[in-house]
Design a protein around this motif. Structure first.
Motif, mmCIF file in Angstrom:
data_model
loop_
_atom_site.group_PDB
_atom_site.id
_atom_site.type_symbol
_atom_site.label_atom_id
_atom_site.label_comp_id
_atom_site.label_asym_id
_atom_site.label_seq_id
_atom_site.Cartn_x
_atom_site.Cartn_y
_atom_site.Cartn_z
ATOM 1 N N ASP A 213 0.815 -1.221 0.000
ATOM 2 C CA ASP A 213 0.000 0.000 0.000
ATOM 3 C C ASP A 213 0.848 1.270 0.000
ATOM 4 O O ASP A 213 0.315 2.374 0.165
ATOM 5 C CB ASP A 213 -0.930 0.011 1.222
ATOM 6 C CG ASP A 213 -1.906 -1.158 1.210
ATOM 7 O OD1 ASP A 213 -2.388 -1.509 0.114
ATOM 8 O OD2 ASP A 213 -2.168 -1.725 2.293
ATOM 9 N N LEU A 214 2.160 1.131 -0.180
ATOM 10 C CA LEU A 214 3.030 2.301 -0.163
ATOM 11 C C LEU A 214 3.155 2.925 -1.550
ATOM 12 O O LEU A 214 2.687 2.373 -2.548
ATOM 13 C CB LEU A 214 4.414 1.917 0.359
ATOM 14 C CG LEU A 214 4.475 1.417 1.809
ATOM 15 C CD1 LEU A 214 5.916 1.098 2.186
ATOM 16 C CD2 LEU A 214 3.876 2.432 2.773
ATOM 17 N N SER A 215 3.801 4.048 -1.612
ATOM 18 C CA SER A 215 3.987 4.762 -2.880
ATOM 19 C C SER A 215 4.837 3.945 -3.837
ATOM 20 O O SER A 215 5.606 3.074 -3.436
ATOM 21 C CB SER A 215 4.648 6.116 -2.624
ATOM 22 O OG SER A 215 3.886 6.896 -1.724
ATOM 23 N N TRP A 216 4.729 4.296 -5.119
ATOM 24 C CA TRP A 216 5.389 3.514 -6.168
ATOM 25 C C TRP A 216 6.899 3.468 -6.002
ATOM 26 O O TRP A 216 7.545 2.469 -6.317
ATOM 27 C CB TRP A 216 5.034 4.076 -7.544
ATOM 28 C CG TRP A 216 5.580 5.458 -7.801
ATOM 29 C CD1 TRP A 216 4.938 6.640 -7.586
ATOM 30 C CD2 TRP A 216 6.880 5.787 -8.312
ATOM 31 N NE1 TRP A 216 5.759 7.699 -7.913
ATOM 32 C CE2 TRP A 216 6.945 7.200 -8.370
ATOM 33 C CE3 TRP A 216 7.971 5.032 -8.722
ATOM 34 C CZ2 TRP A 216 8.091 7.864 -8.824
ATOM 35 C CZ3 TRP A 216 9.111 5.693 -9.172
ATOM 36 C CH2 TRP A 216 9.156 7.092 -9.227
ATOM 37 N N TYR A 217 7.488 4.564 -5.482
ATOM 38 C CA TYR A 217 8.947 4.578 -5.378
ATOM 39 C C TYR A 217 9.444 3.633 -4.293
ATOM 40 O O TYR A 217 10.520 3.060 -4.418
ATOM 41 C CB TYR A 217 9.477 6.000 -5.162
ATOM 42 C CG TYR A 217 8.722 6.830 -4.153
ATOM 43 C CD1 TYR A 217 9.043 6.786 -2.804
ATOM 44 C CD2 TYR A 217 7.687 7.679 -4.566
ATOM 45 C CE1 TYR A 217 8.355 7.555 -1.882
ATOM 46 C CE2 TYR A 217 6.988 8.455 -3.645
ATOM 47 C CZ TYR A 217 7.322 8.386 -2.314
ATOM 48 O OH TYR A 217 6.643 9.137 -1.404
ATOM 49 N N TRP A 218 8.643 3.439 -3.209
ATOM 50 C CA TRP A 218 9.035 2.442 -2.215
ATOM 51 C C TRP A 218 8.857 1.040 -2.777
ATOM 52 O O TRP A 218 9.643 0.139 -2.490
ATOM 53 C CB TRP A 218 8.202 2.617 -0.936
ATOM 54 C CG TRP A 218 8.521 3.869 -0.186
ATOM 55 C CD1 TRP A 218 7.694 4.933 0.037
ATOM 56 C CD2 TRP A 218 9.778 4.210 0.426
ATOM 57 N NE1 TRP A 218 8.343 5.911 0.747
ATOM 58 C CE2 TRP A 218 9.625 5.490 1.003
ATOM 59 C CE3 TRP A 218 10.998 3.556 0.541
ATOM 60 C CZ2 TRP A 218 10.654 6.124 1.685
ATOM 61 C CZ3 TRP A 218 12.029 4.179 1.216
ATOM 62 C CH2 TRP A 218 11.859 5.455 1.786
ATOM 63 N N GLN A 219 7.811 0.867 -3.572
ATOM 64 C CA GLN A 219 7.628 -0.430 -4.221
ATOM 65 C C GLN A 219 8.766 -0.715 -5.195
ATOM 66 O O GLN A 219 9.177 -1.869 -5.362
ATOM 67 C CB GLN A 219 6.286 -0.467 -4.946
ATOM 68 C CG GLN A 219 5.085 -0.472 -4.016
ATOM 69 C CD GLN A 219 3.768 -0.619 -4.756
ATOM 70 O OE1 GLN A 219 3.696 -0.402 -5.967
ATOM 71 N NE2 GLN A 219 2.729 -0.990 -4.034
#
Length: 290
Positions: free
Chosen positions: A143-149
């Motif tokens: 559920d985190l932002s794309w950059y953490w993914q």
């Protein structure tokens, strides 16, 4: 804590990691040497099948855990439909697609006339993308932002590429002539340097996000298990340096033979699998939410 569902989920998750590592390791090995052999092809297919079976069993274990009614609950049709619409279903779909595509590719590839290195990597790209994307479906950063993914994707790909390429490296060394071994290790060390750099950057970023930025510094079990994982990764780095700077030199001096290097690299392989098992435990037995 160590009940049937969590332990079995950990083991099946580990099995799926092994399957994914076989794909990533095969792709990394193609960069080292695109010539295929039966000794490399058969284990890769076998481990990929193990990965598919493991992720399938893992999904049904999640159904049973959700049903909270024992073994009978794993085949609850309504709950299966519900979980298929969640991240667990996405994980199952992407991982089965990625592993299945890889098995199909190897099954259709002639050992005597393998595709070129670039063509192999191009053909394997859909499998690699499906598998790396599967890591964003569930877990800490779903559920985190794309950059953490993106950090998670890089971390997963690099770690599993490293673990998955050790077995093929051992087979290459066993088949290679003595004067070729140092060249193989040189190629591996160049790729390994890039992988380790990416692994450290992505790993540190994820640790900062999950533990520091999210205020989970009191997750003692998770921190201790993570510390053990980091220690084992450090051991793997030590093995890699030992092979490159010490054993290869002794091989040139005829003080050891290639069997000695193979045995040492196999020890690194065992540590790599222990890291995968601990990673499975981190996300199941002592996940950050615990």
């Amino acid at each position: 804590m160590f009940d049937f569902w969590t332990v079995t989920s950990t083991l099946t998750k580990y099995g799926s990691y092994v399957g994914v590592a076989a794909v990533f390791g095969y792709a990394t090995s193609a960069v080292l040497n695109h010539r295929l052999s039966t000794s490399l092809k058969v284990p890769a297919v076998t481990l990929s099948i193990v990965g598919i079976l493991s992720i399938g069993v893992y999904f049904f274990l999640q159904v049973g855990a959700f049903a909270d009614s024992g073994i009978s609950g794993v085949f609850d049709k309504q709950l299966i439909e519900i979980l298929l619409s969640t991240g667990n279903g996405d994980l199952l779909l992407w991982r089965v697609v990625g592993l299945g595509y890889f098995i199909l590719f190897l099954s259709l590839t002639k050992t005597s006339k393998p595709p070129s290195k670039k063509l192999q990597l191009f053909i394997l790209l859909p499998s690699i993308l499906a598998l790396v994307w599967s890591f964003t479906a569930v877990g800490h950063v779903a559920d985190l932002s794309w950059y953490w993914q993106a950090f998670l994707v890089v971390h997963a790909y690099v770690a599993l590429s490293w673990a998955g390429s050790i077995g093929p490296l051992v087979r290459y060394l066993e088949q290679a002539k003595k004067d070729e071994i140092h060249l193989i290790l040189e190629r591996y060390s160049v790729i390994g340097s890039v992988l380790v750099s990416l692994l450290l950057v992505a790993g540190i970023a994820l640790i900062l996000k999950l533990l520091i930025f999210n205020g989970n510094t009191n997750a003692i079990d998770y921190i201790l298990t993570l510390s053990l994982k980091l220690l084992l990764v450090t051991v793997m780095l030590g093995f890699a340096a030992y092979h490159k700077f010490f054993l290869t030199k002794r091989l040139k001096q005829n003080k050891i033979d290639k069997a000695d290097i193979s045995r040492s690299i196999k020890k690194e392989l065992y540590v790599a699998h222990l890291v995968l098992l601990i990673t499975a435990g981190l996300t199941t037995l002592v996940g950050i939410s615990h």
